[in-house]
Design an enzyme around this catalytic site. Structure first.
Site, PDB file in Angstrom:
ATOM      1  N   LEU A 501       0.612  -1.151  -0.042  1.00 26.22           N
ATOM      2  CA  LEU A 501       0.119   0.089   0.205  1.00 26.22           C
ATOM      3  C   LEU A 501       0.846   0.800  -0.285  1.00 26.22           C
ATOM      4  O   LEU A 501       0.509   1.912  -0.499  1.00 26.22           O
ATOM      5  CB  LEU A 501      -0.823   0.035   1.108  1.00 26.22           C
ATOM      6  CG  LEU A 501      -2.030  -0.915   1.383  1.00 26.22           C
ATOM      7  CD1 LEU A 501      -2.641  -1.074   2.279  1.00 26.22           C
ATOM      8  CD2 LEU A 501      -3.389  -0.737   0.777  1.00 26.22           C
ATOM      9  N   VAL A 509       3.846  -1.181   4.667  1.00 24.68           N
ATOM     10  CA  VAL A 509       2.416  -1.086   4.617  1.00 24.68           C
ATOM     11  C   VAL A 509       2.169  -2.241   3.714  1.00 24.68           C
ATOM     12  O   VAL A 509       1.546  -1.689   1.676  1.00 24.68           O
ATOM     13  CB  VAL A 509       1.687   0.159   4.912  1.00 24.68           C
ATOM     14  CG1 VAL A 509       0.146   0.109   5.332  1.00 24.68           C
ATOM     15  CG2 VAL A 509       2.889   0.913   6.115  1.00 24.68           C
ATOM     16  N   ASP A 623       7.277  12.896  12.175  1.00 26.20           N
ATOM     17  CA  ASP A 623       7.195  12.552  10.771  1.00 26.20           C
ATOM     18  C   ASP A 623       5.306  13.014  10.181  1.00 26.20           C
ATOM     19  O   ASP A 623       4.928  11.676   9.204  1.00 26.20           O
ATOM     20  CB  ASP A 623       7.428  11.128  10.450  1.00 26.20           C
ATOM     21  CG  ASP A 623       7.630  10.933   8.841  1.00 26.20           C
ATOM     22  OD1 ASP A 623       7.968  12.202   8.500  1.00 26.20           O
ATOM     23  OD2 ASP A 623       8.022  10.182   8.891  1.00 26.20           O
TER      24      ASP A 623
END
Ligand SMILES: *[C@@H]1O[C@H](CO)[C@@H](O)[C@H](O)[C@H]1NC(C)=O
Ligand SMILES: *[C@@H]1O[C@H](CO)[C@@H](O)[C@H](O)[C@H]1NC(C)=O
Ligand SMILES: *[C@@H]1O[C@H](CO)[C@@H](O)[C@H](O)[C@H]1NC(C)=O
Ligand SMILES: *[C@@H]1O[C@H](CO)[C@@H](O)[C@H](O)[C@H]1NC(C)=O
Ligand SMILES: *[C@@H]1O[C@H](CO)[C@@H](O)[C@H](O)[C@H]1NC(C)=O
Length: 816
Positions: A501, A509, A623
Site C-alpha cells: 500500500l 505497509v 513525521d
C-alpha cells in the site's frame, strides 16, 4: 383515554368543567388540562408536542419497569423522578392534578407518590410539551415549572444548564461549577472528571456560567453577561448531516460518561450516534465495575469489561458484571490472609487521597503494609519513579487493569490467593454460551496459555466476533489491548506481503485480510532493534491512544526478529494522492473540494492535539506529512504512524540525522537539522507545511518559474500577505468551486505561524484547532525566515484583549 374516563366519572366531570373554563381562554389543541392522567397500562397514551417530535408517555424499560418519560425518536430525554428513582411498575400513573401538581404514582388506585413537581397552589392552569422538548406547567402563558429547568440526565439543544442544575444517572452526577469547570462525580463525592474547557483564550471570567447545546452542534459554555465570548467544549463536526429533523443532545449515561449524541428521525427509532465523550477512557470512570470490580478491555480493545480481582471473589450479579464483586470468604472471617498480585493495574479514586493513605515504599513494602493493616483492603504501588504506595481503606474500591499502566496492585484475600486465569475472549461475549475456549497447556510450569489467535480462528465462525467489531465504533471506547498475531498469520493475511500500500519511514505497509474478513493494513517495521518487552510497551501505548482522527492499531506481531503492526484499513488511502499530480501530470484521484480539505485540516489538528495535549502519555509524532494522513470512505482524516518515533529514538538515538526516516524533506522542522531539542512544536511545523500544501495543491519545496525560482512557501508569503493575491497561490483545481475565502485565509495564516523558524513562535496544536473552528482569531504571521527576537508576537488575538482596549478608550474618554 376514553375507557379510563368512563371508569372515573368524577374525573370526567372535572375534565369537562376545565374544558369549559378553558375554551373561554386560550386553550390550544396541545394544551394539557389539569385532571389529565397517563397510565402505564395504556401504552399508546401520550402527550405530544405540536409537531409530534417529542412525546411524554410511559416507556417500558424492562419486563416490569416503566418510566414516565419525554422521548424523541424513541430516545428518553427526560424521566419523571430520574433513573432509577422514577422506575415504576405497570400500574403506575402520571397525573396532572387540578392543584397544579404533576405526580408520578406507583399505582392507579392511589399508591405512594414516587415523584412530584411540587407545584400545588402556584396557580398553574395548563401544561404543554413544546417542539423544543420542554414540558411546561404554566400559569396562563407564564411557565412556572419546566423540564428544561428540572433536567434529569439530558441537556437538549436550546436548554440552558446552569450551576443550579445537575444531571444524574444512577450514582453518577454532572455539574457545572461557578468557575466554568465541568465535573463528573460518583456518589456526589468522588470526582473522576473535571475540565476547565480549553484555555487558549485565557481570562474567561464567568459570572453566571451556562452550558448549552447549539443547533449547529456546538456544545459551549457561555456567560449571559458576555454572550459574544463563548467557550467551546466540544463540537459535532458532522457538517454534512441534515439539520432539520436531527436532534443533538448531551447525556449523562448510566456508565458515568457524558456524551454528545446526534439522533435523526430518518435513521430509525432509537438510533443515536456518539459525537463526543467526556472521559475517553471508560475504565477511568470511578466505580464503573462496582465495588472491587476491575475494569479492563477485551482483546480487541473496544469494549470495557468488568472482572473480579481474583478467584477469591465472585460477581454480585452474574448477569450484570458492572454490579461489582464480593468475597467468597470474607477477609474478616478467615485466620490467614494473603495478597493477590495484579500487574499493570491501579485502584482508582479521585482525588487519590480521598480514601487512602499514601507513602513512599517499594512494592514489597506496599504489599506487606496492606496485608498487616487491619483496615486496608488493597494497595497500589506506582512504578513511575515516585515509588508511591496507596493503601485503600474505604469500603468501595474501583480497579483498572491495562498493559499501558505501569503500577502494580495487591488485593487482600483469605489465604490461599487464587489469581485469575489470563483473560479469555469468552468473557468478551458472555452471550455465546456454546463457545468453547481453546486452551493449550504448554507444560505445567508455564500454566495456562490462551492462544488468542486460535481463538480468533475459532471465533470466526461465530457471528459474535464480527458484530463485536461493528458494534463498537472505535471512537466510542478508549484504551485497549491489541491482538497478538503470529507471523504466519500475517503472512497468510497479506498473501505473503503481496499488495504493497505504501512505504513509510518505518517500513512498508501491506494490505491484508484477517480470517474474520476484516481488511487491515499491516506495517512491517524495519530497524527496530529493541527487545520484545519494550516493543510491547510501545504497542500498548499506541493502542491505548484512541481518537476519531487517529488511525487505530488493532494488533501486532512480535516474533523473533519480526515486528509488525496491524492497523485498520482506510479506504481512501493517503492525502498525498489527492493533492499532487502524478509524474505524468494527471491526477489519479478526484479533486478534494475545499470543504473536505478544511475538514481534513481540522481533523488532523485535532488528532495531533490529542497526541500532544490530551492523551495519557504525550506523544510526539515526528513525521507529519501527507503520506501519513489517511482518509476513510467519508474523507475523514486519520493521522497514522504516531507512537513510532519513540521506538526509534530508543534505538541508541542514532536517528537524528536527515539520512534517517524521521522527518521528511519539506516537512521537517529546522531544529531537527540543527540538532536542537525537539518538542511538540516540531510537529506543529510539519503540520503547517502540510496545511499550506492543502491550500496550494503542490509541494512547498517545489521551485518553478511561476514562483520566481523561489521556494513555494517564500513566494506564496509575498503573494498572499504583500500582494494580497490569495487566489494566485490556491490550488488551480479549486477554481470555480465553492470556496470559503475566510477559511482559506485562516488556513494560510495558521500555516505561516506554524512554519516559523523559532519553535516558541509556533502556536500550540490546541490553539490551532480553535482558530480553524473560528473560535479564536489569528494575526498576520511574520515572514518565517525573519529572525525574531525575544519580544515575540503572539499568533492569537484574544477577544478579551480587544475588550480591554475598548474599555481603556472608554475610560480615557470619561477621564477627559
Ligand atoms: C407503591 O410504593 C409503596 C411504597 O414505596 C409500596 O409499599 C407499594 O407496594 C407500591 N405499590 C405498587 C403497586 O407498586
Ligand atoms: C418541530 O418543531 C421544531 C421547533 O419548532 C423544529 O425545529 C423541528 O424541525 C420540527 N420538526 C418537524 C419534524 O417538523
Ligand atoms: C454514597 O455516599 C453515602 C454517604 O455520602 C454513603 O452512605 C453510601 O454508602 C455511598 N454509596 C456507596 C455505594 O458507597
Ligand atoms: C475543577 O473542579 C474540581 C472540583 O472542585 C477541582 O478539583 C479542579 O481542580 C478544578 N479544575 C480547575 C482547572 O480549576
Ligand atoms: C438560555 O439562555 C439564553 C441566554 O441567556 C436565553 O436567550 C434563552 O432564552 C435561554 N433559553 C431558555 C430555554 O431558557
Amino acid at each position: 383515554m376514553g375507557t379510563k374516563k368512563m371508569k372515573f366519572p368524577s374525573c370526567y366531570m372535572k375534565f369537562l368543567l376545565i374544558c369549559i373554563i378553558c375554551s373561554g381562554g386560550s386553550c390550544l389543541a396541545q394544551d394539557i388540562i389539569p385532571g389529565s392522567t397517563l397510565y402505564a397500562s395504556t401504552p399508546h397514551q401520550s402527550w405530544k408536542s405540536p409537531n409530534n417530535t417529542f412525546i411524554l408517555s410511559f416507556v417500558q424499560q424492562s419486563d416490569n419497569t416503566y418510566f414516565a418519560a419525554i422521548t424523541y425518536n424513541g430516545i428518553p430525554i427526560w424521566k419523571a423522578g430520574g433513573d432509577p428513582g422514577g422506575a415504576v411498575g405497570s400500574s403506575a400513573t402520571l397525573s396532572f392534578l387540578p392543584s397544579g401538581d404533576l405526580q408520578l404514582l406507583n399505582s392507579s388506585t392511589g399508591g405512594s407518590i414516587v415523584w412530584r413537581s411540587n407545584t400545588s397552589g402556584l396557580g398553574i392552569t395548563v401544561a404543554s410539551l413544546g417542539d423544543s422538548g420542554n414540558f411546561e406547567l404554566k400559569k396562563g402563558d407564564i411557565p412556572v415549572w419546566t423540564t428544561f429547568d428540572n433536567p434529569t440526565d439530558t441537556i437538549l439543544t436550546g436548554q440552558n444548564f446552569t450551576v443550579n442544575h445537575v444531571l444524574r444517572s444512577g450514582l453518577y452526577s454532572f455539574r457545572l461549577l461557578l468557575s466554568g469547570n465541568l465535573t463528573l462525580r460518583w456518589n456526589d463525592t468522588v470526582l473522576y472528571y473535571s475540565s476547565l474547557p480549553m484555555d487558549a483564550l485565557s481570562n474567561f471570567t464567568v459570572k453566571s456560567p451556562s452550558l448549552g447545546m447549539q443547533p449547529e452542534g456546538i456544545f459551549q459554555l457561555f456567560d449571559p453577561l458576555f454572550p459574544s465570548n463563548p467557550r467551546l467544549i466540544a463540537r459535532d463536526n458532522d457538517y454534512g448531516e441534515i439539520r432539520g429533523n436531527t436532534l443533538r443532545f448531551v447525556k449523562l449515561d448510566g456508565d458515568g460518561n457524558l456524551r454528545i449524541y446526534t439522533s435523526s428521525v430518518s435513521s430509525g427509532s432509537g438510533n443515536k450516534v456518539v459525537r463526543w465523550t467526556a472521559v475517553s477512557d471508560q475504565c477511568r470512570v470511578f466505580g464503573y465495575c462496582g465495588n472491587m470490580g476491575i475494569c479492563t478491555y477485551d482483546e480487541l480493545g473496544f469494549a470495557p469489561i468488568c472482572r473480579c480481582p481474583s478467584q477469591n471473589f465472585e460477581l454480585i450479579d452474574p448477569k450484570d458484571s458492572r454490579k461489582g464483586c464480593k468475597y467468597k470468604e470474607d477477609i474478616q472471617d478467615c485466620p490467614d490472609r494473603a495478597m493477590v498480585l495484579l500487574n499493570n493495574s491501579v485502584f482508582l479514586s479521585y482525588p487519590p487521597e480521598y480514601d487512602s493513605d499514601f507513602f513512599t515504599a517499594n512494592m514489597e513494602a506496599c504489599r506487606f503494609n496492606c496485608l498487616t493493616d487491619s483496615v486496608c483492603v488493597a494497595s497500589t504501588s506506582f512504578a513511575d519513579g515516585t515509588g508511591v504506595c496507596y493503601m485503600k481503606k474505604s469500603r468501595f474500591v474501583s480497579g483498572y487493569q491495562s498493559p499501558a499502566l505501569t503500577s502494580t496492585s495487591y488485593v487482600k484475600v483469605c489465604d490461599p490467593a487464587l489469581p485469575n486465569p489470563p483473560l479469555s475472549i469468552r468473557e468478551v461475549n458472555k452471550k455465546s454460551d456454546s463457545l468453547k475456549i481453546v486452551v493449550a497447556a504448554l507444560g505445567g510450569s508455564l500454566g495456562m496459555v490462551i492462544l488468542i489467535c486460535g481463538l480468533l480462528l475459532h471465533y470466526r465462525s461465530k457471528p459474535g466476533y464480527e458484530s463485536l467489531l461493528s458494534q463498537y465504533s472505535p471512537s466510542e471506547y478508549a484504551s485497549g489491548v491489541p491482538i497478538r498475531f503470529t507471523y504466519k498469520q500475517l503472512v497468510q493475511a497479506t498473501k505473503g506481503f503481496k499488495e504493497k500500500l505504501g512505504e513509510g519511514g518505518f517500513g512498508s505497509v501491506y494490505r491484508g485480510v484477517l480470517s474474520n474478513k476484516i481488511v487491515v493494513a499491516v506495517k512491517q517495521l524495519e530497524g527496530i532493534g529493541q527487545g520484545e518487552k519494550q516493543f510491547k510497551m510501545e504497542v500498548a501505548t499506541i493502542s491505548s491512544t484512541h481518537h476519531l482522527n487517529l488511525v487505530r492499531l488493532l494488533g501486532y506481531c512480535s516474533e523473533g526478529r519480526h515486528r509488525l503492526l496491524v492497523y485498520e484499513f482506510l479506504k481512501n488511502g493517503s492525502l498525498d494522492r489527492f493533492l499532487y499530480s502524478s509524474d505524468n501530470g494527471s491526477f489519479d484521484k478526484k479533486v478534494l473540494d475545499w470543504q473536505s480539505r478544511y475538514k481534513i485540516a481540522l481533523g488532523m489538528a485535532k488528532g495531533i492535539t490529542y497526541l500532544h495535549e490530551e492523551c495519557r502519555d504525550c506523544i510526539l509524532h515526528g513525521d507529519i506529512k501527507p503520506e501519513n494522513i489517511l482518509l476513510d470512505e467519508n474523507y475523514n482524516c486519520r493521522v497514522s504512524d504516531f507512537g513510532l518515533a519513540k521506538l526509534l529514538t530508543m534505538d541508541k538515538q542514532r536517528h537524528r540525522s536527515l539520512s534517517n526516516v524521521r522527518g521528511t524533506r519539506g516537512y521537517i522542522a529546522p531544529e531537527w537539522l540543527a540538532n536542537l531539542p525537539i518538542t511538540a512544536k516540531a510537529d506543529v511545523y510539519s503540520y503547517g507545511m502540510v496545511l499550506l500544501e492543502m491550500v496550494s495543491g503542490r509541494r512547498n519545496f517545489e521551485v518553478s518559474s511561476e514562483t520566481n525560482k523561489k521556494k513555494f512557501s517564500s513566494w506564496a508569503y509575498e503573494e498572499c500577505f504583500e500582494k494580497d493575491n490569495i487566489e494566485g497561490i490556491m490550488d488551480k483545481r479549486l477554481v470555480g468551486s465553492e470556496v470559503d475565502m475566510e477559511q482559506v485565509m485562516r488556513a494560510i495564516r495558521v500555516s505561516y505561524w506554524c512554519i516559523q523558524e523559532q519553535p516558541t513562535l509556533r502556536p500550540r496544536m490546541g490553539g490551532i484547532v480553535q482558530v480553524l473552528e473560528g473560535i479564536a482569531q489569528i494575526h498576520i504571521p511574520p515572514l518565517p525566515t525573519a529572525k525574531i527576537e525575544a519580544t515575540a508576537p503572539s499568533p492569537f488575538m484574544s477577544p478579551e484583549g480587544r475588550r480591554t482596549e475598548e474599555y481603556t478608550s472608554i475610560l480615557l474618554a470619561e477621564g477627559v
